[in-house]
Design an enzyme around this catalytic site. Structure first.
Site: not given
Ligand code: ARG
Length: 271
Positions: A69, A168, A262
């Site tokens: 990630d 988020h 992201c």
């Molecule tokens: N797989 C990551 C998580 O769940 C994805 C993060 C995505 N990033 C973002 N800025 N929304 O933490």
């Protein structure tokens, strides 16, 4: 309306060398659905080259094996006036990203400190001209909002997310220019919707389809708005306000629950 101006930005990105979906910490992640690191890399590279082509400075942090990630560099920290507040992740799977980010900042002479409360960086902290918008509900905790207000010496407006697909803040809201935003109202609690309506009465509202293709996970330089090419209405809504939307295909990285925003952390220098 005066013509909008792009302001050159400074971003930090992380190549998805080790991208895969091997665990699930948000509803988008399904470890039994195959992912292609190669496709992820190609999509990421397109975004990277686009930002460079728009004359933004893009720096890179070395990806770490076993931290798939890390490509979502927005989560690594929030940087305001040359000071980085490095993330403290909620899930064990991402905890080891924090030291990598902390080292990156310190090695380059940035003032940096790791947050004490759970804080997922620019995933949940978005800067407008006069207030930092801060998300909670799934990842960053409310205490992190107070900590950020104190560290940056800026007012923070807390917003509560209520739909786990938009876990988020940057999946449900994007800052387009100093005091202009776009967001998906249904992702927020009734109280937070009221706060947003009061403060941003002219905001662009994204419909359910455009939110679900991560159209709000967008990167704006004040003129160009890079967003998922699958968004249907947002490009037109943006053009009406004088922005120039640029569609990108981030579908491979969406399998991890992230899009264009992201993958880009903004490095805001001090004066
Ligand atoms: N797989 C990551 C998580 O769940 C994805 C993060 C995505 N990033 C973002 N800025 N929304 O933490």
């Amino acid at each position: 309306m005066d013509k909008r101006q792009a302001r050159p930005r400074h971003y930090l990105m992380c190549e998805p060398t080790f991208f895969e979906v091997s665990y699930s910490i948000n509803p988008w992640m399904n470890p039994s659905c195959p992912t292609s690191t190669e496709r992820g890399l190609a999509q990421w590279m397109t975004l990277h080259d686009l930002l460079v082509g728009l004359e933004h400075a893009v720096e890179l942090i070395e990806p770490v094996a076993g931290l798939p990630d890390m490509v979502y560099s927005a989560n690594g920290a929030t940087v305001v006036d040359g000071r980085a507040l490095v993330a403290r992740f909620r899930h064990e799977e991402r905890v080891k990203e924090s030291p990598a980010y902390l080292d990156w900042f310190r090695a380059r002479g940035w003032e940096a400190r790791q947050a004490e409360s759970i804080n997922e960086g620019e995933g949940d902290f978005l800067c407008t001209g006069d207030v930092v918008l801060a998300g909670t509900g799934f990842r960053s905790e409310p205490k992190a909002h107070d900590e950020a207000a104190e560290y940056f010496g800026k007012p923070v407006l807390g917003l509560t997310l209520i739909d786990d697909r938009y876990y988020h803040l940057d999946t449900a809201l994007a800052v387009l220019d100093d005091n202009e935003i776009m967001y998906h109202p249904e992702a927020f609690s009734p109280e937070s919707r009221m706060l947003l309506e009061e403060r941003f009465p002219d905001a662009i509202l994204a419909d359910a389809h455009d939110a679900a293709v991560f159209g709000l996970n967008a990167v704006s330089d004040g003129l160009h708005v890079i967003l998922a090419q699958q968004a249907e209405r947002l490009p037109c809504q943006l053009r009406e306000r004088g922005f120039e939307p640029i569609g990108v295909d981030m579908t491979e990285l969406l399998k991890g629950g992230g899009g264009a925003k992201c993958c880009t952390m903004e490095l805001r220098e001090g004066d």
